[in-house]
Design an enzyme around this catalytic site. Structure first.
Site, PDB file in Angstrom:
ATOM      1  N   ASP A   1      -7.550 108.663  53.411  1.00  0.00           N
ATOM      2  CA  ASP A   1      -6.348 108.689  52.574  1.00  0.00           C
ATOM      3  C   ASP A   1      -5.216 108.059  53.378  1.00  0.00           C
ATOM      4  O   ASP A   1      -5.346 107.844  54.586  1.00  0.00           O
ATOM      5  CB  ASP A   1      -5.985 110.132  52.171  1.00  0.00           C
ATOM      6  N   SER A   2      -4.096 107.812  52.709  1.00  0.00           N
ATOM      7  CA  SER A   2      -2.942 107.268  53.423  1.00  0.00           C
ATOM      8  C   SER A   2      -2.312 108.339  54.318  1.00  0.00           C
ATOM      9  O   SER A   2      -1.607 108.012  55.273  1.00  0.00           O
ATOM     10  CB  SER A   2      -1.908 106.753  52.422  1.00  0.00           C
TER      11      SER A   2
ATOM     12  N   TYR B   1       0.568 104.098  50.222  1.00  0.00           N
ATOM     13  CA  TYR B   1      -0.259 103.052  49.615  1.00  0.00           C
ATOM     14  C   TYR B   1       0.293 102.638  48.243  1.00  0.00           C
ATOM     15  O   TYR B   1       0.180 101.484  47.841  1.00  0.00           O
ATOM     16  CB  TYR B   1      -1.685 103.564  49.395  1.00  0.00           C
ATOM     17  N   GLY B   2       0.847 103.608  47.522  1.00  0.00           N
ATOM     18  CA  GLY B   2       1.143 103.408  46.104  1.00  0.00           C
ATOM     19  C   GLY B   2       2.247 102.430  45.786  1.00  0.00           C
ATOM     20  O   GLY B   2       2.424 102.043  44.630  1.00  0.00           O
TER      21      GLY B   2
ATOM     22  N   CYS C   1      -8.456 109.190  47.870  1.00  0.00           N
ATOM     23  CA  CYS C   1      -7.170 108.615  47.517  1.00  0.00           C
ATOM     24  C   CYS C   1      -7.379 107.808  46.246  1.00  0.00           C
ATOM     25  O   CYS C   1      -8.255 106.935  46.194  1.00  0.00           O
ATOM     26  CB  CYS C   1      -6.726 107.690  48.654  1.00  0.00           C
TER      27      CYS C   1
ATOM     28  N   GLU D   1       4.016 114.362  51.819  1.00  0.00           N
ATOM     29  CA  GLU D   1       3.619 113.855  53.136  1.00  0.00           C
ATOM     30  C   GLU D   1       4.454 114.475  54.261  1.00  0.00           C
ATOM     31  O   GLU D   1       3.969 114.689  55.363  1.00  0.00           O
ATOM     32  CB  GLU D   1       3.756 112.320  53.141  1.00  0.00           C
TER      33      GLU D   1
ATOM     34  N   CYS E   1      -3.203 111.716  42.134  1.00  0.00           N
ATOM     35  CA  CYS E   1      -2.820 111.343  43.494  1.00  0.00           C
ATOM     36  C   CYS E   1      -3.160 112.569  44.327  1.00  0.00           C
ATOM     37  O   CYS E   1      -2.767 113.689  43.966  1.00  0.00           O
ATOM     38  CB  CYS E   1      -1.328 111.030  43.573  1.00  0.00           C
TER      39      CYS E   1
ATOM     40  N   HIS F   1      -2.073 113.688  46.903  1.00  0.00           N
ATOM     41  CA  HIS F   1      -0.928 114.421  47.469  1.00  0.00           C
ATOM     42  C   HIS F   1      -0.382 115.469  46.488  1.00  0.00           C
ATOM     43  O   HIS F   1       0.310 116.394  46.898  1.00  0.00           O
ATOM     44  CB  HIS F   1       0.211 113.451  47.808  1.00  0.00           C
TER      45      HIS F   1
END
Ligand code: DGL
Length: 260
Positions: free
Chosen positions: A13-14, A45-46, A76, A152, A184, A186
């Site tokens: 994942d990022s 990333y998005g 992700c 994050e 997502c 997250h």
């Protein structure tokens, strides 16, 4: 030279979001060895362009292969947009989250209207809409990249996060969707706050269709010691920063930095 991660499954994942997927994988496949890679150097990333992200993912998969990784899970959604291209280019099995999550959402929606909360790139790609349309489900999308940094950086409990949520989701109640996909990885970290906008809709978190081929079709060079249920945590970004955020919901995570 011995491959560093021979037999490991990479989970990518990022940042911290994919830890929500890793938790599920470790519960189901406790004997597998996992290498969790948070690509902090490229997070988020998005909001990247499709070509920049596609190139980055190819660099990471090349690194996985050269270090003996046996399969890769794109934990992700934004990375999973590129799964078709990655599967064509690489030999190692690659698993994503979009198609399996669509199948799960299809089981829960009754009115055949699903709201997708995802990053800007995922929404723009239309990949979710495409899979859901094949199952005669309509998608109402909400581009929510603005929410990613709050997850994050463990900053969910801030006025700024509440404002970003309001801006992103104020029209969610009018979408008339009986199912909301947290598209997502997250977003499960913000689920309590997202629920306030989702009302009675059923919330679906991402799932993957990973199957541990390492146990089903052992390769000639498989070593018993590759199956210890070990997890290694690496980040291309700032290790102390990600350890601070991860400590809140994944205390065993102990990230070390790697340059890729
Ligand atoms: N967690 C990622 C996803 O599932 C992307 C977050 C980001 O880096 O923009 O799409």
């Amino acid at each position: 030279m011995e491959s560093l991660f021979a037999g490991f499954t990479a989970v990518l994942d990022s940042g911290v979001g994919g830890l929500t997927v890793l938790k599920d994988l470790r519960a189901k496949y406790g004997e597998c060895d996992f290498l969790y890679l948070a690509d902090g150097a490229y997070c988020p990333y998005g909001t990247k362009s499709a070509s920049a992200l596609s190139n980055r993912l190819q660099t990471l998969l090349t690194w996985f292969e050269s270090n003996g990784v046996r399969s890769a899970v794109l934990a992700c959604n934004t990375a999973s947009v590129f799964i078709g291209n990655l599967r064509r280019r690489f030999d190692l099995p690659v698993y994503g989250v979009i198609e399996p999550t669509c199948r799960l959402a299809a089981q829960t929606t009754v009115n055949k209207r699903v709201a997708l909360l995802a990053t800007n790139l995922t929404v723009k790609s239309g990949v979710y809409d495409g899979f859901l349309a094949k199952m005669r489900i309509e998608t109402v999308s909400f581009a929510c990249s603005a929410l990613v940094p709050f997850a994050e950086n463990n900053a969910f409990n801030s006025a700024a996060c509440d404002i970003a949520l309001h801006n992103a989701l104020k029209n969610l109640p009018q979408a008339n969707a009986d199912t909301v996909i947290l598209g997502c990885t997250h977003f499960p970290l913000l689920q309590d706050k997202i629920s306030a906008y989702a009302g009675n809709a059923h919330i679906v978190q991402c799932v993957t269709d990973f199957s541990p081929s390492v146990f089903e079709t052992p390769a000639a060079n498989d070593r018993v010691e590759c199956r210890r249920g070990k997890t290694i945590f690496l980040t291309t970004g700032n290790a102390p920063q990600i350890n601070k955020t991860a400590s809140v919901f994944c205390p065993e995570a102990n990230f070390a930095h790697v340059d890729i």
